[in-house]
Scaffold this motif. Structure first.
Motif, PDB file in Angstrom:
ATOM      1  N   ASP A  58      30.976  38.333  43.917  1.00  0.00           N
ATOM      2  CA  ASP A  58      31.990  39.316  43.535  1.00  0.00           C
ATOM      3  C   ASP A  58      31.918  39.549  42.029  1.00  0.00           C
ATOM      4  OD1 ASP A  58      32.664  39.203  46.154  1.00  0.00           O
ATOM      5  OD2 ASP A  58      34.516  38.060  45.868  1.00  0.00           O
ATOM      6  N   TYR A  59      31.968  40.828  41.656  1.00  0.00           N
ATOM      7  CA  TYR A  59      31.769  41.172  40.246  1.00  0.00           C
ATOM      8  C   TYR A  59      32.835  42.170  39.817  1.00  0.00           C
ATOM      9  CZ  TYR A  59      29.578  43.138  36.042  1.00  0.00           C
ATOM     10  OH  TYR A  59      29.316  43.573  34.762  1.00  0.00           O
ATOM     11  N   MET A  60      33.454  41.891  38.646  1.00  0.00           N
ATOM     12  CA  MET A  60      34.394  42.836  38.028  1.00  0.00           C
ATOM     13  C   MET A  60      33.911  43.178  36.637  1.00  0.00           C
ATOM     14  SD  MET A  60      38.469  42.487  37.060  1.00  0.00           S
ATOM     15  CE  MET A  60      39.081  42.962  38.678  1.00  0.00           C
ATOM     16  N   HIS A  61      33.946  44.470  36.326  1.00  0.00           N
ATOM     17  CA  HIS A  61      33.540  44.917  34.995  1.00  0.00           C
ATOM     18  C   HIS A  61      34.739  45.555  34.304  1.00  0.00           C
ATOM     19  CE1 HIS A  61      30.275  45.875  32.146  1.00  0.00           C
ATOM     20  NE2 HIS A  61      31.090  46.857  31.787  1.00  0.00           N
ATOM     21  N   ILE A  62      34.967  45.160  33.045  1.00  0.00           N
ATOM     22  CA  ILE A  62      36.061  45.700  32.244  1.00  0.00           C
ATOM     23  C   ILE A  62      35.480  46.273  30.952  1.00  0.00           C
ATOM     24  CG2 ILE A  62      38.199  45.173  31.013  1.00  0.00           C
ATOM     25  CD1 ILE A  62      38.664  42.881  32.973  1.00  0.00           C
ATOM     26  N   GLY A  63      35.733  47.556  30.700  1.00  0.00           N
ATOM     27  CA  GLY A  63      35.299  48.160  29.440  1.00  0.00           C
ATOM     28  C   GLY A  63      34.027  48.966  29.570  1.00  0.00           C
ATOM     29  N   TYR A  64      33.219  48.924  28.505  1.00  0.00           N
ATOM     30  CA  TYR A  64      32.011  49.740  28.397  1.00  0.00           C
ATOM     31  C   TYR A  64      30.847  49.123  29.173  1.00  0.00           C
ATOM     32  CZ  TYR A  64      34.593  51.700  24.409  1.00  0.00           C
ATOM     33  OH  TYR A  64      35.535  52.287  23.604  1.00  0.00           O
ATOM     34  N   GLN A  65      29.755  49.917  29.242  1.00  0.00           N
ATOM     35  CA  GLN A  65      28.455  49.451  29.729  1.00  0.00           C
ATOM     36  C   GLN A  65      28.487  48.895  31.149  1.00  0.00           C
ATOM     37  OE1 GLN A  65      26.021  50.368  27.971  1.00  0.00           O
ATOM     38  NE2 GLN A  65      27.203  50.888  26.136  1.00  0.00           N
ATOM     39  N   LEU A  66      29.044  49.671  32.078  1.00  0.00           N
ATOM     40  CA  LEU A  66      29.011  49.295  33.489  1.00  0.00           C
ATOM     41  C   LEU A  66      27.558  49.238  33.964  1.00  0.00           C
ATOM     42  CD1 LEU A  66      30.612  48.807  36.143  1.00  0.00           C
ATOM     43  CD2 LEU A  66      30.509  51.287  36.516  1.00  0.00           C
ATOM     44  N   HIS A  89      35.681  48.351  45.231  1.00  0.00           N
ATOM     45  CA  HIS A  89      34.853  48.800  46.346  1.00  0.00           C
ATOM     46  C   HIS A  89      33.999  47.620  46.808  1.00  0.00           C
ATOM     47  CE1 HIS A  89      32.427  51.165  49.022  1.00  0.00           C
ATOM     48  NE2 HIS A  89      31.315  50.927  48.348  1.00  0.00           N
ATOM     49  N   GLY A  90      34.325  47.108  47.995  1.00  0.00           N
ATOM     50  CA  GLY A  90      33.601  45.945  48.496  1.00  0.00           C
ATOM     51  C   GLY A  90      33.820  44.738  47.597  1.00  0.00           C
ATOM     52  N   LYS A  91      32.731  44.180  47.095  1.00  0.00           N
ATOM     53  CA  LYS A  91      32.811  42.980  46.259  1.00  0.00           C
ATOM     54  C   LYS A  91      32.922  43.309  44.770  1.00  0.00           C
ATOM     55  CE  LYS A  91      27.784  42.695  45.980  1.00  0.00           C
ATOM     56  NZ  LYS A  91      26.589  41.888  46.278  1.00  0.00           N
ATOM     57  N   ASN A  92      32.850  44.609  44.419  1.00  0.00           N
ATOM     58  CA  ASN A  92      32.841  45.014  43.014  1.00  0.00           C
ATOM     59  C   ASN A  92      34.163  45.667  42.606  1.00  0.00           C
ATOM     60  OD1 ASN A  92      30.131  44.191  42.571  1.00  0.00           O
ATOM     61  ND2 ASN A  92      29.387  46.092  43.512  1.00  0.00           N
TER      62      ASN A  92
END
Length: 521
Positions: free
Chosen positions: A113-121, A187-190
């Motif tokens: 599972d991955y979460m991205h916060i901010g720039y550079q997705l 969405h799913g694991k992201n």
């Protein structure tokens, strides 16, 4: 033989079934599961609007019972991602060059599972979520999520999500574009949160996304906390606040400052009497972490013994503390965690104000029951005062500093008494505090010391203020020195008397001589 085996097995199963029916197992707080999470960031963003957003994420994770390991890109080691099933990447820099190749390689092989916060997705995450973004150099925002709204937020270099797949959370309304975009997406694991600043609604909004991404199913409750309570606070005012909140049916938490010595002094006795009265007025006692003046002081070295002495003093007075309130950084310090926080299984996590690490580490200690904090005065920025506040994603304490005068007291009470929000009773949850001498617990609203229920007493005993604060030491030659003092006093008085006699005689002789001269003329 086979039939005997079947009969024996059946009887054994029947006995086990009856045992579990008659004596159901109780899952203790100590057995609460935690979720390991790796947090990776490119920059602390000091001196920029994003400063502090990493702390904000850590506080939310702590209140959602996550065990966090945190590292910067610079300290990232190959293979770290593979050790975690949940990873959060916080990017405060727009420059892609800050993302190290070693991290990028591990990301390509990461399937958790991955979460991205901010720039550079990351590109592959962007494709998987079907995300398209548009950037805006400067804009004025209005963020809304649930019943919360905050307008007139100035933002620079913000990315808006124009297309996506999955579930959206909240909205960001662009004043320049007059268009609304999702605040966060899963969405799913992201998961993806393009904008998070400490101190505005985006911080609280992130908790809604984080809770679902972590698959937390429990419902948060709202609590009232009065903090900054000291032995030298106005205790009469504190007793009055407790009485008025009790009459209004509002349970509250008193976060009190510990005292490590002089328990026999009248000031300390009055402090204990007040805490006992608070406890009888539906108030729960939580101990503040000691103020760290120096990381090398003897008090810090003996932290566990010092805290235990105060907790034992409370227990002797039949006062049951239920947890500890500390700044976030205490949970990332080995010494503070082992010598201080380990005594408690419940904690209130305050924002960092004055970081003084003793033995810093990159992974956090976890409370079985943790609470997020919001300043009570900040709540009005996000919600109308005539609305009833619904449950938040995590247990949340609305913190009000203890008023220093009657005017402030009336303002605080007016805010709480006119609120439509229902506040929970802290002691209704499971809490445990353990020292070598005592075990202090709460279970379904009942307070116990070493397994024995306590009697709540709202009578405040009168404490005699007459007290010798400095004990007299044994004195030698007291009689001799007393006689000498008396002799010196007699000699001084005799000398003064003789001096006065000579002064009077001299004055008369001078006056007689002056009168004789006048007659001669």
């Amino acid at each position: 033989m086979f039939k005997r085996y079947q009969i024996g097995t059946s009887l054994l199963l029947l006995v086990n079934l009856l045992f579990f029916i008659c004596f159901p197992q109780i899952t203790s707080a100590a057995q609460a599961e935690t979720t390991p999470v790796l947090v990776v960031y490119d920059s602390l963003a000091n001196g920029t609007p994003f400063e502090g957003n990493i702390d904000a994420v850590q506080r939310i994770l702590a209140s959602l019972n996550a065990q966090v390991t945190i590292t910067s890109y610079d300290k990232y080691e190959a293979g770290m991602l593979a050790k975690f099933n949940k990873v959060i990447n916080i990017s405060n820099l727009e420059d892609v060059s800050h993302s190290p190749e070693i991290f990028n390689r591990d990301m390509n092989g990461y399937f958790g599972d991955y979460m991205h916060i901010g720039y550079q997705l990351p590109q592959h995450v962007q494709q998987d979520m079907g995300i398209e973004v548009q950037k805006q150099a400067t804009d004025t925002l209005k963020i809304s999520i649930g019943q919360f709204t905050q307008a007139s937020i100035i933002a620079s270099n913000i990315s808006y999500t124009t297309k996506f797949k999955g579930t959206s959370y909240g909205t960001i309304f662009s004043e320049n574009r007059k268009v609304s975009y999702p605040y966060g997406i899963i969405h799913g694991k992201n998961a993806y949160i393009p904008y998070l600043l400490k101190g505005n609604l985006s911080e609280l909004a992130a908790s809604f996304v984080l809770k679902d991404w972590l698959h937390v199913t429990s419902t948060g409750q709202n609590f009232v906390v009065l903090n900054e309570i000291y032995p030298f606070s106005d205790l009469d005012l504190l007793n009055e606040v407790a009485d008025r909140l009790y009459s209004a049916g509002i349970p509250f938490i008193a976060s009190v400052q510990p005292v490590f010595s002089n328990f026999q002094f009248p000031a300390m006795q009055r402090y204990l009497e007040t805490l006992k009265h608070i406890q009888s007025r539906n108030g729960s006692i939580v101990v503040n972490a000691p103020v760290v003046a120096s990381t090398i002081s003897p008090d810090i070295a003996g932290l566990k013994a010092q805290l235990s002495s105060f907790l034992d003093a409370l227990a002797e007075y039949e006062i049951v503390p239920l947890g500890i309130g500390s700044e976030l950084y205490w949970t990332y310090d080995q010494h503070y965690s082992e010598s201080g926080l380990s005594i408690f299984d419940s904690g209130i996590i305050y924002d960092n104000q004055n970081i003084r690490h003793h033995t810093q580490r990159n992974n956090s200690s976890v409370f079985n029951s943790a609470m997020y904090t919001i300043k009570g005065k900040d709540l009005n920025k996000y919600i109308n005062s005539n609305q009833s506040l619904k449950s938040l994603p995590m247990n949340t304490a609305f913190v009000y500093p203890f008023p220093i005068n009657r005017q402030e007291m009336e303002e605080t009470l007016d805010t709480l008494l006119t609120s439509w929000t229902t506040f929970a009773d802290y002691k209704n949850e499971e809490h445990s505090v353990r020292t070598e001498k005592n075990e202090l617990t709460s279970h379904s609203g009942h307070l116990q010391i070493n397994g024995q229920p306590i009697a709540l007493n709202n009578t405040i005993a009168e404490i005699d203020s007459a007290h010798t604060y400095v004990q007299e030491v044994k004195k030698s030659f007291t009689t001799l020195f007393s006689v000498q003092n008396n002799i010196f006093i007699v000699l001084i008085l005799t000398t003064l008397l003789i001096f006065m006699v000579f002064l009077i005689i001299g004055y008369r002789m001078y006056k007689r001589k002056f009168t004789h001269q006048e007659r001669s003329l």
